[in-house]
Motif scaffolding. Structure first.
Motif, mmCIF file in Angstrom:
data_model
loop_
_atom_site.group_PDB
_atom_site.id
_atom_site.type_symbol
_atom_site.label_atom_id
_atom_site.label_comp_id
_atom_site.label_asym_id
_atom_site.label_seq_id
_atom_site.Cartn_x
_atom_site.Cartn_y
_atom_site.Cartn_z
ATOM 1 N N MET A 170 44.816 36.615 34.943
ATOM 2 C CA MET A 170 43.697 36.948 34.764
ATOM 3 C C MET A 170 42.672 36.392 35.324
ATOM 4 O O MET A 170 41.510 37.649 35.490
ATOM 5 N N ILE A 171 41.917 35.587 36.146
ATOM 6 C CA ILE A 171 41.294 35.277 36.949
ATOM 7 C C ILE A 171 41.338 35.857 38.105
ATOM 8 O O ILE A 171 40.246 36.618 38.313
ATOM 9 N N SER A 172 42.255 36.371 38.991
ATOM 10 C CA SER A 172 42.768 37.467 39.957
ATOM 11 C C SER A 172 42.513 38.577 39.661
ATOM 12 O O SER A 172 41.786 39.281 40.656
ATOM 13 N N ARG A 173 42.148 39.739 37.826
ATOM 14 C CA ARG A 173 41.843 41.015 38.173
ATOM 15 C C ARG A 173 40.373 40.842 37.379
ATOM 16 O O ARG A 173 39.971 41.734 37.848
ATOM 17 N N THR A 174 39.292 39.693 37.462
ATOM 18 C CA THR A 174 38.647 39.465 36.818
ATOM 19 C C THR A 174 37.122 40.196 38.373
ATOM 20 O O THR A 174 37.254 40.091 39.035
ATOM 21 N N ASP A 175 36.192 41.284 37.384
ATOM 22 C CA ASP A 175 35.520 42.354 38.517
ATOM 23 C C ASP A 175 34.521 40.926 39.021
ATOM 24 O O ASP A 175 34.047 39.507 38.529
ATOM 25 N N PRO A 176 34.425 40.498 40.509
ATOM 26 C CA PRO A 176 34.043 39.932 41.083
ATOM 27 C C PRO A 176 32.408 40.401 40.702
ATOM 28 O O PRO A 176 31.582 38.885 40.533
ATOM 29 N N VAL A 177 31.981 40.851 40.289
ATOM 30 C CA VAL A 177 29.989 41.422 40.035
ATOM 31 C C VAL A 177 30.216 39.990 38.724
ATOM 32 O O VAL A 177 29.387 39.508 38.324
ATOM 33 N N ALA A 178 31.322 40.274 37.793
ATOM 34 C CA ALA A 178 30.904 38.942 36.833
ATOM 35 C C ALA A 178 31.208 38.056 36.746
ATOM 36 O O ALA A 178 30.244 36.789 36.226
ATOM 37 N N ILE A 179 31.720 37.767 38.123
ATOM 38 C CA ILE A 179 31.913 36.264 38.778
ATOM 39 C C ILE A 179 30.759 35.953 38.779
ATOM 40 O O ILE A 179 30.584 34.505 38.332
ATOM 41 N N THR A 181 27.258 24.899 44.376
ATOM 42 C CA THR A 181 28.709 25.607 44.157
ATOM 43 C C THR A 181 29.123 26.941 43.589
ATOM 44 O O THR A 181 29.605 27.247 43.998
ATOM 45 N N ARG A 182 28.418 26.847 42.647
ATOM 46 C CA ARG A 182 27.727 28.615 41.657
ATOM 47 C C ARG A 182 27.030 29.533 42.352
ATOM 48 O O ARG A 182 27.611 30.317 42.397
ATOM 49 N N PHE A 183 25.894 28.446 43.703
ATOM 50 C CA PHE A 183 25.119 29.476 43.939
ATOM 51 C C PHE A 183 26.134 30.579 44.991
ATOM 52 O O PHE A 183 26.384 31.116 45.093
ATOM 53 N N LYS A 184 27.484 29.557 45.772
ATOM 54 C CA LYS A 184 28.308 29.530 47.168
ATOM 55 C C LYS A 184 29.244 30.958 46.511
ATOM 56 O O LYS A 184 29.627 31.055 47.052
ATOM 57 N N MET A 185 29.417 30.478 45.146
ATOM 58 C CA MET A 185 30.762 31.539 45.150
ATOM 59 C C MET A 185 30.189 32.918 44.472
ATOM 60 O O MET A 185 30.302 34.224 44.889
ATOM 61 N N ALA A 186 28.593 32.315 44.038
ATOM 62 C CA ALA A 186 28.146 33.768 43.198
ATOM 63 C C ALA A 186 28.184 34.893 44.472
ATOM 64 O O ALA A 186 27.955 35.750 44.990
ATOM 65 N N GLU A 187 27.235 33.862 45.988
ATOM 66 C CA GLU A 187 27.094 34.853 47.176
ATOM 67 C C GLU A 187 28.079 35.532 47.980
ATOM 68 O O GLU A 187 28.280 36.069 48.627
ATOM 69 N N HIS A 188 29.464 34.679 47.610
ATOM 70 C CA HIS A 188 30.769 35.665 48.724
ATOM 71 C C HIS A 188 31.777 35.702 47.931
ATOM 72 O O HIS A 188 32.339 36.753 48.192
ATOM 73 N N VAL A 189 31.589 36.004 46.341
ATOM 74 C CA VAL A 189 32.725 36.416 45.812
ATOM 75 C C VAL A 189 33.256 38.049 46.051
ATOM 76 O O VAL A 189 34.247 38.075 46.493
ATOM 77 N N GLU A 190 32.343 38.630 46.192
ATOM 78 C CA GLU A 190 32.640 39.828 46.663
ATOM 79 C C GLU A 190 33.451 39.699 47.807
ATOM 80 O O GLU A 190 34.320 41.120 48.041
ATOM 81 N N GLY A 191 32.909 39.269 48.667
ATOM 82 C CA GLY A 191 34.009 39.339 50.059
ATOM 83 C C GLY A 191 35.280 38.413 50.056
ATOM 84 O O GLY A 191 36.407 39.224 50.007
ATOM 85 N N TRP A 192 35.362 37.471 48.810
ATOM 86 C CA TRP A 192 36.290 36.709 49.011
ATOM 87 C C TRP A 192 37.553 37.135 47.712
ATOM 88 O O TRP A 192 38.648 37.316 48.446
ATOM 89 N N GLY A 193 37.215 38.122 47.143
ATOM 90 C CA GLY A 193 37.924 38.466 45.877
ATOM 91 C C GLY A 193 38.636 37.520 45.106
ATOM 92 O O GLY A 193 37.885 36.628 45.243
ATOM 93 N N ALA A 194 38.380 38.463 43.467
ATOM 94 C CA ALA A 194 38.984 37.393 42.639
ATOM 95 C C ALA A 194 40.279 36.294 42.516
ATOM 96 O O ALA A 194 40.000 35.303 42.025
ATOM 97 N N ALA A 195 40.852 36.522 43.683
ATOM 98 C CA ALA A 195 42.332 35.778 43.179
ATOM 99 C C ALA A 195 42.087 34.326 44.383
ATOM 100 O O ALA A 195 42.615 33.761 44.567
#
Ligand code: MLT
Length: 264
Positions: A172-181, A129-143
């Motif tokens: 707070m979560i939505s403002r987080t940089d996807p790179v950091a996530i 689940t973590r790897f999936k988020m890491a792979e896709h978060v820049e496309g999804w956006g933090a929101a």
């Protein structure tokens, strides 16, 4: 990497270092900062990439290890000329980082407070689940991450009865940089099992858990407290995973009582 961490450094007295969770920033500690700074030097950084601290974009691909965040904290203490041993307070991911800090920088510690966290490594499913988020978060956006996480972070009573807090955490979560996530998810997925460390902790440890925490359960944290030679658990009513914000009065009182009990 020598990262400049955005940091609150407030009050005077024995130092307390507050380490936030994922994907948050130092503001999750605002109630504790205000109270503890009356009698302590309170240091509350934004970890690499979170809040107002920078991160290199390559980190989303390579990850940031819990040991790297721990070394960032040791460098921060050097920069702030903190020579006295600190009480390290880690919330959730901040707790995973604290185990590494203990292993790598034991001489800098007076005591630990481990809040809504785990010692065990991830299950294979959690890692996926973590790897999936890491792979896709820049496309999804933090929101989108906020939508996935908020229901798990808060107690049912908070979700139903405290709209302001629900919106605040989502913001707070939505403002987080996807790179950091992405970087933190990869780091957490690769973190080692710290369970063997528990019974050798040679300092006072306070464990704190929200009674409705779905991520780090009360029974899991009781087992951790039982394993530590000088450990005890305080359970926080009317709180889920985010106990320091959901019930700040009870969490701060438990922290203050523990800090007052430490040998000088
Ligand atoms: C946190 O609050 O830091 C996270 O829930 C930790 C995690 O994802 O394991």
């Amino acid at each position: 990497m020598n990262v400049q961490l955005h940091t609150i450094d407030q009050g005077a007295g024995p130092p307390v270092l507050l380490v936030h969770g994922f994907p948050m920033d130092h503001t999750m500690w605002r109630f504790q900062i205000e109270s503890l700074a009356a009698s302590h030097r309170v240091i509350a950084p934004d970890l690499r990439g979170f809040g107002q601290s920078p991160i290199e974009s390559i980190s989303s691909k390579i990850g940031v290890a819990m040991a790297d965040y721990a070394d960032d904290l040791a460098r921060l203490l050097d920069k702030l000329a903190v020579e006295e041993p600190v009480t390290l307070v880690g919330f959730s991911m901040g707790g995973y980082i604290s185990w590494q800090f203990y292993k790598r920088h034991r001489q800098r510690l007076r005591a630990m407070i481990q809040c809504d966290t785990k010692a065990a490594a991830d299950t294979p499913q959690a890692r996926e689940t973590r790897f999936k988020m890491a792979e896709h978060v820049e496309g999804w956006g933090a929101a989108h991450v906020a939508t996935l996480m908020v229901p798990k972070l808060l107690a049912p009573s908070t979700l139903q009865g405290n709209t302001k807090l629900v919106e605040e955490i989502g913001g707070m979560i939505s403002r987080t940089d996807p790179v950091a996530i992405a970087a933190a998810q990869r780091g957490m997925a690769h973190r080692e099992d710290s369970t063997p460390l528990l019974e050798s902790l040679d300092l006072p440890v306070l464990y704190i858990v929200g009674q409705d925490d779905q991520i780090s359960t009360t029974s899991e944290m009781q087992t951790m407290a039982d394993a530590a030679p000088d450990g005890r658990l305080v359970t926080i009513p009317n709180a889920g995973h985010l106990s320091p914000i959901e019930n700040p009065t009870a969490v701060t009182a438990a922290m203050e009582e523990f800090l007052a009990s430490l040998p000088t």
